[in-house]
Motif scaffolding. Structure first.
Motif, PDB file in Angstrom:
ATOM      1  N   MET A  91       0.852  -1.165   0.000  1.00 37.17           N
ATOM      2  CA  MET A  91       0.000   0.000   0.000  1.00 37.17           C
ATOM      3  C   MET A  91       0.899   1.230   0.000  1.00 37.17           C
ATOM      4  O   MET A  91       1.838   1.303   0.789  1.00 37.17           O
ATOM      5  N   GLN A  92       0.608   2.166  -0.877  1.00 40.77           N
ATOM      6  CA  GLN A  92       1.427   3.365  -0.975  1.00 40.77           C
ATOM      7  C   GLN A  92       0.573   4.618  -0.836  1.00 40.77           C
ATOM      8  O   GLN A  92      -0.575   4.650  -1.288  1.00 40.77           O
ATOM      9  N   VAL A  93       1.181   5.625  -0.222  1.00 41.60           N
ATOM     10  CA  VAL A  93       0.560   6.942  -0.107  1.00 41.60           C
ATOM     11  C   VAL A  93       1.613   7.962  -0.498  1.00 41.60           C
ATOM     12  O   VAL A  93       2.746   7.906  -0.025  1.00 41.60           O
ATOM     13  N   VAL A  94       1.243   8.873  -1.358  1.00 43.36           N
ATOM     14  CA  VAL A  94       2.182   9.892  -1.829  1.00 43.36           C
ATOM     15  C   VAL A  94       2.154  11.077  -0.872  1.00 43.36           C
ATOM     16  O   VAL A  94       1.079  11.572  -0.510  1.00 43.36           O
ATOM     17  N   VAL A  95       3.346  11.518  -0.458  1.00 42.99           N
ATOM     18  CA  VAL A  95       3.466  12.702   0.398  1.00 42.99           C
ATOM     19  C   VAL A  95       3.731  13.895  -0.517  1.00 42.99           C
ATOM     20  O   VAL A  95       4.741  13.941  -1.209  1.00 42.99           O
ATOM     21  N   ARG A  96       2.810  14.831  -0.513  1.00 45.35           N
ATOM     22  CA  ARG A  96       2.940  16.006  -1.374  1.00 45.35           C
ATOM     23  C   ARG A  96       3.306  17.224  -0.538  1.00 45.35           C
ATOM     24  O   ARG A  96       2.719  17.454   0.526  1.00 45.35           O
ATOM     25  N   ASP A  97       4.238  17.995  -0.996  1.00 48.03           N
ATOM     26  CA  ASP A  97       4.655  19.249  -0.344  1.00 48.03           C
ATOM     27  C   ASP A  97       5.027  19.038   1.123  1.00 48.03           C
ATOM     28  O   ASP A  97       4.706  19.862   1.983  1.00 48.03           O
ATOM     29  N   ASN A  98       5.669  17.911   1.427  1.00 50.09           N
ATOM     30  CA  ASN A  98       6.075  17.579   2.806  1.00 50.09           C
ATOM     31  C   ASN A  98       4.913  17.594   3.793  1.00 50.09           C
ATOM     32  O   ASN A  98       5.091  17.865   4.975  1.00 50.09           O
ATOM     33  N   ASN A  99       3.714  17.338   3.309  1.00 51.12           N
ATOM     34  CA  ASN A  99       2.531  17.326   4.163  1.00 51.12           C
ATOM     35  C   ASN A  99       2.302  15.897   4.665  1.00 51.12           C
ATOM     36  O   ASN A  99       1.498  15.140   4.111  1.00 51.12           O
TER      37      ASN A  99
ATOM     38  N   ASP B 261       0.993  14.934   7.563  1.00 50.45           N
ATOM     39  CA  ASP B 261      -0.302  14.743   8.230  1.00 50.45           C
ATOM     40  C   ASP B 261      -1.366  14.296   7.235  1.00 50.45           C
ATOM     41  O   ASP B 261      -2.144  13.375   7.503  1.00 50.45           O
ATOM     42  N   GLN B 262      -1.397  14.933   6.096  1.00 49.24           N
ATOM     43  CA  GLN B 262      -2.383  14.582   5.069  1.00 49.24           C
ATOM     44  C   GLN B 262      -2.123  13.163   4.551  1.00 49.24           C
ATOM     45  O   GLN B 262      -3.059  12.391   4.342  1.00 49.24           O
ATOM     46  N   ALA B 263      -0.853  12.816   4.378  1.00 44.54           N
ATOM     47  CA  ALA B 263      -0.506  11.471   3.910  1.00 44.54           C
ATOM     48  C   ALA B 263      -0.912  10.417   4.939  1.00 44.54           C
ATOM     49  O   ALA B 263      -1.405   9.345   4.578  1.00 44.54           O
ATOM     50  N   LEU B 264      -0.725  10.708   6.219  1.00 45.34           N
ATOM     51  CA  LEU B 264      -1.125   9.766   7.270  1.00 45.34           C
ATOM     52  C   LEU B 264      -2.635   9.567   7.286  1.00 45.34           C
ATOM     53  O   LEU B 264      -3.124   8.449   7.468  1.00 45.34           O
ATOM     54  N   ARG B 265      -3.378  10.656   7.099  1.00 49.14           N
ATOM     55  CA  ARG B 265      -4.839  10.544   7.048  1.00 49.14           C
ATOM     56  C   ARG B 265      -5.264   9.673   5.872  1.00 49.14           C
ATOM     57  O   ARG B 265      -6.154   8.830   5.999  1.00 49.14           O
ATOM     58  N   ALA B 266      -4.620   9.880   4.725  1.00 53.32           N
ATOM     59  CA  ALA B 266      -4.946   9.084   3.543  1.00 53.32           C
ATOM     60  C   ALA B 266      -4.615   7.612   3.774  1.00 53.32           C
ATOM     61  O   ALA B 266      -5.388   6.720   3.391  1.00 53.32           O
ATOM     62  N   LEU B 267      -3.464   7.339   4.410  1.00 55.20           N
ATOM     63  CA  LEU B 267      -3.077   5.964   4.705  1.00 55.20           C
ATOM     64  C   LEU B 267      -4.075   5.307   5.646  1.00 55.20           C
ATOM     65  O   LEU B 267      -4.491   4.167   5.436  1.00 55.20           O
TER      66      LEU B 267
END
Length: 67
Positions: free
Chosen positions: A1-9, A11-17
């Motif tokens: 499972m992969q989640v892309v971290v955009r603009d060093n954000n 928190d948003q990536a963790l929420r998506a994961l």
């Protein structure tokens, strides 16, 4: 499972994961695997889940038909 971290954000990536893991049922499976479940308990749980799913399907079907 992969989640892309955009603009060093991160928190948003963790929420998506977390959302992806929730959708896949990983948290639920982790909870079930914490303790050993006897085969008879597993069978009873799966039967109850199937009945719940079936009732939900019937409810949705009746709702769609306008009852």
């Amino acid at each position: 499972m992969q989640v892309v971290v955009r603009d060093n954000n991160v928190d948003q990536a963790l929420r998506a994961l977390k959302k992806k893991m929730q959708r896949e049922g990983i948290f639920r499976e982790m909870k079930l695997r914490r303790h050993f479940e006897k085969p008879s308990e597993k069978k009873a749980r799966e039967k109850a889940e199937a009945q719940r799913r079936h009732r939900k399907l019937l409810r949705k079907r009746l709702e769609r038909e306008g009852y």
